[in-house]
Design an enzyme around this catalytic site. Sequence first.
Site, PDB file in Angstrom:
ATOM      1  N   ASP A   1      -7.365  -1.164  13.637  1.00  0.00           N
ATOM      2  CA  ASP A   1      -6.931  -0.191  12.625  1.00  0.00           C
ATOM      3  C   ASP A   1      -6.101  -0.824  11.516  1.00  0.00           C
ATOM      4  O   ASP A   1      -5.596  -0.132  10.632  1.00  0.00           O
ATOM      5  CB  ASP A   1      -6.154   0.959  13.273  1.00  0.00           C
TER       6      ASP A   1
ATOM      7  N   GLU B   1      -3.206  -2.577  11.900  1.00  0.00           N
ATOM      8  CA  GLU B   1      -1.799  -2.808  12.224  1.00  0.00           C
ATOM      9  C   GLU B   1      -1.562  -4.249  12.656  1.00  0.00           C
ATOM     10  O   GLU B   1      -2.437  -4.894  13.235  1.00  0.00           O
ATOM     11  CB  GLU B   1      -1.346  -1.844  13.330  1.00  0.00           C
TER      12      GLU B   1
ATOM     13  N   ARG C   1      10.285  -8.632  -9.785  1.00  0.00           N
ATOM     14  CA  ARG C   1       9.991  -8.269 -11.176  1.00  0.00           C
ATOM     15  C   ARG C   1      10.507  -6.871 -11.531  1.00  0.00           C
ATOM     16  O   ARG C   1      11.075  -6.651 -12.596  1.00  0.00           O
ATOM     17  CB  ARG C   1       8.469  -8.333 -11.412  1.00  0.00           C
TER      18      ARG C   1
ATOM     19  N   HIS D   1      12.863 -14.727  -9.543  1.00  0.00           N
ATOM     20  CA  HIS D   1      12.813 -14.165 -10.902  1.00  0.00           C
ATOM     21  C   HIS D   1      14.060 -13.312 -11.135  1.00  0.00           C
ATOM     22  O   HIS D   1      14.061 -12.105 -10.917  1.00  0.00           O
ATOM     23  CB  HIS D   1      11.543 -13.333 -11.073  1.00  0.00           C
TER      24      HIS D   1
ATOM     25  N   LYS E   1       7.321 -15.738 -27.929  1.00  0.00           N
ATOM     26  CA  LYS E   1       6.374 -14.892 -27.201  1.00  0.00           C
ATOM     27  C   LYS E   1       6.699 -13.419 -27.402  1.00  0.00           C
ATOM     28  O   LYS E   1       7.854 -13.025 -27.312  1.00  0.00           O
ATOM     29  CB  LYS E   1       6.406 -15.224 -25.701  1.00  0.00           C
TER      30      LYS E   1
ATOM     31  N   ARG F   1       5.406  -9.921 -25.611  1.00  0.00           N
ATOM     32  CA  ARG F   1       4.574  -9.367 -24.547  1.00  0.00           C
ATOM     33  C   ARG F   1       4.294  -7.895 -24.826  1.00  0.00           C
ATOM     34  O   ARG F   1       5.205  -7.095 -25.004  1.00  0.00           O
ATOM     35  CB  ARG F   1       5.266  -9.520 -23.188  1.00  0.00           C
TER      36      ARG F   1
ATOM     37  N   SER G   1       1.308 -16.053 -12.962  1.00  0.00           N
ATOM     38  CA  SER G   1       0.668 -14.960 -12.231  1.00  0.00           C
ATOM     39  C   SER G   1      -0.687 -14.635 -12.880  1.00  0.00           C
ATOM     40  O   SER G   1      -1.692 -15.217 -12.527  1.00  0.00           O
ATOM     41  CB  SER G   1       1.569 -13.735 -12.210  1.00  0.00           C
TER      42      SER G   1
END
Length: 290
Positions: free
Chosen positions: A36, A38, A95, A127, A191, A193, A222
């Site tokens: 299942d 687990e 994050r 981070h 930069k 984002r 990432s």
Amino acid sequence: MKRIIVGCSNSKELAKKIAKTTSSEYSELLTRHFPDGELYLKFQCNIKGAEIVLVQSMHPNPDQAMMEAIFASNTAKELGAQKIILVAPYLAYMRQDKRFHEGECKSNSIMAKLLSCTNKLITIDPHLHRISSLKEIFNTSALSLTANHLLAKFIEKNYKNSIILGPDMESYQWAEGIALEAHEEAIVLRKKRYSSRQVRIILREPEKVRGKTVVIIDDIVSSGHTMIEAVKQCIKAKAKKVCCVCVHGIYAENALQKILSAGAKEVVSTNTIENKTSKIDVSELVAKAL
């Protein structure tokens, strides 16, 4: 007190190296999943009265990796371990350190509360954005190490007469410190984002990379969009060669291949996350902390 280094699912090779460096006993955590889904786990050594060092990076599969660490820590406590240390070379869920929108989960503090079931946590270059220390969120002893020296040594040995490129203004001091130790010059990108998958990169001094070996450094790769755009800008500015070096190589959504396809000659990471790019070994760094 006897010390046992326990290799969990994501960090068995690193755990073996730490055990060898510290002249400690090594044991592998036995894990499998029931039909299942687990989790089942079992210690394969006698841990009563021992210091147990669980080595478990929180990637891949951060949810499963964290649950395994929590189950293992509590089981070790029940079985009579005298001290439990969790070495999480890459620490996930850092994050989301703010409720950006109403109703969101602030996952870094919840993760820290769950992993505070250990006596001590050791991690590498977490981070830290809106918090200055792990002590702000952990209820147990939490030690943050840095791989900066290891990155600098690798760059100095493998990329002579290069220029170090930092991904953004926030990282400039970090990039400059590595560059100084590697005896190279550092410049920084601008930069903006727009989302986790959309960034705009501006190389403010393209003449500085022309005809040079450029080493783009970052703490985490990432989705890789920052690195991809940086590589493209360096290629456009006629860099001789572009290489990428990071601490944590996550490479989500086929990011590694995309970075190489953008023109990078090489991508290198530490072995905080074990993969084919992890050429920089952090085992001695962890061993000294232990």
